[in-house]
Design an enzyme around this catalytic site. Structure first.
Site, PDB file in Angstrom:
ATOM      1  N   GLU A  39     -12.508 122.600  25.361  1.00 43.86           N
ATOM      2  CA  GLU A  39     -13.323 122.011  24.523  1.00 43.86           C
ATOM      3  C   GLU A  39     -14.810 121.619  24.928  1.00 43.86           C
ATOM      4  OE1 GLU A  39     -12.300 118.351  23.180  1.00 43.86           O
ATOM      5  OE2 GLU A  39     -12.253 117.402  24.735  1.00 43.86           O
ATOM      6  N   HIS A  71     -13.555 118.372  20.447  1.00 46.90           N
ATOM      7  CA  HIS A  71     -14.738 119.177  20.519  1.00 46.90           C
ATOM      8  C   HIS A  71     -14.360 120.510  20.064  1.00 46.90           C
ATOM      9  CE1 HIS A  71     -17.054 115.356  21.490  1.00 46.90           C
ATOM     10  NE2 HIS A  71     -16.301 115.467  22.502  1.00 46.90           N
TER      11      HIS A  71
END
Length: 277
Positions: A39, A71
């Site tokens: 991420e 994310h």
């Protein structure tokens, strides 16, 4: 079954660290599957196809499966990447209305240690995100895991969870909740490795956080001075990821027996000097 799992890969240093240590640990542990949380793979926040392809096996030998977190829905073309069914990439299953998938049934061939013959098996990789101390609102992860196990429970006895959460209490509760139901629960997200790797009473391997693979002299991957000023002044000034210097590599080695209980979990940590990269 043997697994090698890297924690959050942060930017270019993280990618360099994986590429440096993966051949060494592959030779030492002979993992059947290599997994990494990506991420933060694109400049410290978000995902990118170029960065993911950098770690994929050209002809075997790279990362087999990619997991994510808060994310995952950031970065160039993230929706296209997550929706690409040819890419073995996940995002947390309990992010509502998100592209992509939170569960992957990975088929592989492993060697039977008793007969020395090879057998075809499947590994269920699950990705979930916590609710405590998170900026966004996510669906209840405990309800989500119940539904996933109900749906996929009979598909394979080998099941592992990338548990992307902030609070160690929430992480620990999930470990105990799933003890005996999955083979392993491993934490990601905080970028700081914890010293609690263990096998729970009913056979589930657990660690609160593997820790990041990224810049060693940093604040969880970011520049030290701007991060310090943010805490001193309360002003949210721009903070960039560290792109050079020594690298820390954090991972775990897992070994599961034929009864799908964990028989070993080791936390692996290596600091690579900049001149050795």
């Amino acid at each position: 079954m043997k697994l090698l799992i890297f924690g959050d890969i942060v930017g270019k240093p993280g990618r360099s660290g994986v590429k440096r240590m993966l051949p060494i640990w592959r030779k030492k542990f002979s993992p059947d599957v290599v997994i990494a949380n990506v991420e933060n793979i694109a400049h410290g926040k978000g995902i990118g196809i170029k960065q993911i392809q950098e770690l994929r096996p050209p002809a075997g030998g790279g990362v087999d499966i990619f997991t994510g977190g808060n994310h995952s829905l950031e970065g160039k073309d993230f929706e296209k990447i997550l929706n690409d069914e040819t890419l073995p990439i996940l995002r947390p299953a309990n992010i509502p209305n998100a592209p992509g998938r939170g569960v992957l049934l990975h088929k592989l061939e492993i060697r039977n240690p008793k007969s020395e013959t090879k057998q075809n098996v499947s590994l269920l990789v699950i990705n979930l995100i916590g609710q405590v101390f998170m900026k966004q609102q996510y669906d209840n992860p405990f309800g989500a895991i119940d539904k996933i196990l109900e749906e996929y429970g009979s598909a394979t006895p080998y099941k592992i969870l990338d548990w992307h959460a902030e609070a160690t209490s929430e992480k620990t509760v999930m470990g105990w909740y799933l003890d005996g139901k999955v083979s392993a629960v491993y934490g990601t997200h905080t970028h700081v490795p914890t010293a609690d790797a263990k096998i729970l009473p009913k056979g589930t391997a657990y660690i609160s956080d593997i820790g990041m693979t990224g810049p060693y002299n940093s604040v969880i991957g970011a520049e030290i001075e701007p991060a310090t000023q943010r805490f001193k002044t309360g002003v949210k000034n721009p903070i960039q990821p560290v792109e050079s210097g020594d690298i820390e590599v954090n991972a775990i080695y897992l070994e599961l027996d034929q009864n799908v209980s964990a028989v070993d979990i080791k936390h692996l940590r290596e600091i690579i000097p900049e001149d050795k990269i």
